[in-house]
Design an enzyme around this catalytic site. Structure first.
Site, short mmCIF file in Angstrom:
data_model
loop_
_atom_site.label_atom_id
_atom_site.label_comp_id
_atom_site.label_asym_id
_atom_site.label_seq_id
_atom_site.Cartn_x
_atom_site.Cartn_y
_atom_site.Cartn_z
N ILE A 12 26.62 -12.21 -0.56
CA ILE A 12 25.39 -12.93 -0.19
C ILE A 12 25.13 -12.90 1.32
CG2 ILE A 12 26.51 -15.21 0.07
CD1 ILE A 12 23.94 -16.38 -1.26
N SER A 135 24.40 3.34 -6.04
CA SER A 135 23.92 3.94 -4.79
C SER A 135 23.51 5.40 -4.96
CB SER A 135 25.05 3.86 -3.76
OG SER A 135 24.77 4.68 -2.65
N GLU A 137 24.26 7.54 -2.98
CA GLU A 137 25.41 8.34 -2.54
C GLU A 137 26.11 8.99 -3.73
OE1 GLU A 137 27.10 9.15 0.61
OE2 GLU A 137 25.02 8.80 1.14
N TYR A 159 33.77 6.31 -1.02
CA TYR A 159 32.77 5.28 -1.34
C TYR A 159 31.95 5.71 -2.57
CZ TYR A 159 28.34 2.70 -1.07
OH TYR A 159 27.23 1.95 -1.37
#
Ligand code: NAP
Ligand code: F7E
Length: 343
Positions: A12, A135, A137, A159
């Site tokens: 958050i 994502s 990515e 990632y």
């Protein structure tokens, strides 16, 4: 009077988490967020939400937790009993994931599975909907352009591999257990709240500081990479829309335009009256072992099914960030000048 809907947001205090919390509070949600313990304060992006309740009955609650600690996540989910969970927490920096591959796997990959498992347990007694922050990515060394929900993944970093793992777990929890779980495959999205280690914010922060005489040079890596850059505040609306739809699904969220780092440099430095060629130097430490050269998303499915479309142009986004960071730099200069006068 009906109870407000309850949302739980991991991450958050990050860029997206802060915009999503604002959006949900403005819609009357009771918002719960997870932050991790740190030796300094990390809630700068959400502090204003404590002071400005958007509606009479909306409330923000922050809990300590960590995506590494599955028991803690399960306890929090059982205690809060959310209607919607948005899993935004991650080790989200691609280059740093090469330095910390196992940590990135544990937080960005296995962390998502811990959230899904906590949601599955809750879903036995109370229906819950889950959003997973997937994502662009994942497309990595892209196999087709533009990229859609049907484009195969070809991840190029620890990632991206962790995000692919989380993506497939999300689909599997949907298919195996009937959990309402969606992947938002979001392309790069930026804002004045973007982390300063990502290239757009690094550029706008430097442009402002150089303009105000607080910095001399800006060191960057590969300027040729192209990204599909949108505005974070608009992208969190797409997250919310996914969880309001009748059926859980996966959606690409993108602008449909791609631009190079050079183009971003042009607009950001021009916005503060400077020419970037006078200040930018290349530092190979910012190169990645494997680079994602081009990303370009096709968000037609989100437009057709969710009615979501981006509004902010690339130029306006770069200008917005450059202007905001120029103001930050002006304030920083004034503070320095005042402290010099006082000492
Ligand atoms: P961000 O600004 O880096 O925020 C990530 C948040 O996750 C931070 O608040 C961070 O806490 C928290 N976090 C990190 N490790 C944690 C852990 N072990 N336990 C609990 N919280 C942890 O990222 P963002 O740009 O808002 O992106 C949100 C999500 O979307 C991420 O999952 C990211 O990978 C994904 N995503 C982002 C983009 C983009 O272009 N922005 C595009 C596609 C997907 P601290 O504040 O303590 O660091
Ligand atoms: O790099 C090049 C770099 O770190 C963009 C994350 O939100 O979006 C983000 O990942 C490009 C790359 O973002 C520097 O090589 C040049 O080609 O801003 P970035 P990213 O890697 O695209 C995706 C969608 C996410 O999911 C991620 O969480 O810029 N670049 N010079 C540089 N990048 C950085 N960071 N720093 C430089 O000095």
């Amino acid at each position: 009077m009906t109870e407000p809907r309850r949302a739980l947001i991991t991450g958050i205090a990050g860029q997206d988490g802060s915009y999503l919390a604002e959006l949900l509070l403005s819609k009357g949600y009771e918002v719960h967020g997870i932050i991790r313990r740190s030796s300094s304060f990390t809630t700068g992006r959400i502090d204003h939400l404590y002071q400005e309740p958007h509606q009479e009955h909306s409330k923000l609650f922050v809990h300590f937790g960590d995506l590494a600690d599955g028991q803690c996540l399960t306890n929090l989910v059982q205690e809060i009993q959310p209607d919607e969970i948005y899993n935004l927490a991650a080790q989200s920096h691609v280059r740093i994931s090469f330095d910390m591959p196992l940590y990135t796997h544990d937080i960005t990959g296995a962390g998502a599975l811990r959230i899904l498992e906590a949601a599955r347990q809750l879903n036995k007694t109370k229906p819950v909907r889950v959003y997973q922050a997937s994502s662009s990515e994942m497309f990595g060394d892209v196999l087709e352009t533009p990229q859609t929900e049907a484009t195969p993944f070809r991840p190029c970093s620890p990632y991206a591999c962790a995000k692919v793992f989380a993506f497939h777990q999300t689909v599997n929890y949907r298919e195996a257990y009937g959990l309402f779980a969606c992947n938002g495959i979001l392309f790069n999205h930026e804002s004045p709240r973007r982390g300063e280690q990502f290239v757009t914010r690094k550029i706008t922060r430097a442009a402002g500081r150089i303009r105000e005489g607080l910095q001399e040079k800006l060191y960057l890596g590969n300027l040729e990479a192209k990204r599909d850059w949108g505005y974070a505040k608009e992208y969190v609306e797409a997250m919310w829309l996914m969880l309001q739809h009748d059926d859980p699904n996966d959606f690409v969220i993108a602008t449909g335009e791609t631009h190079s780092i050079r183009e971003f440099l042009d607009i950001a430095f021009e916005s503060v009256g400077l020419n970037w060629h006078d200040y930018v130097e290349i530092d190979p430490q910012y190169y990645r072992p494997t680079e994602v050269n081009l990303l370009l998303g096709d968000a037609s499915k989100a437009k057709d099914i969710l009615g979501w479309e981006p509004q902010m142009t690339f130029r306006s986004l770069a200008q917005l960030m450059a202007e905001s960071d120029l103001q930050l730099a002006v304030n920083e200069r004034l503070v320095r000048e005042n402290s010099n006068t006082l000492t």
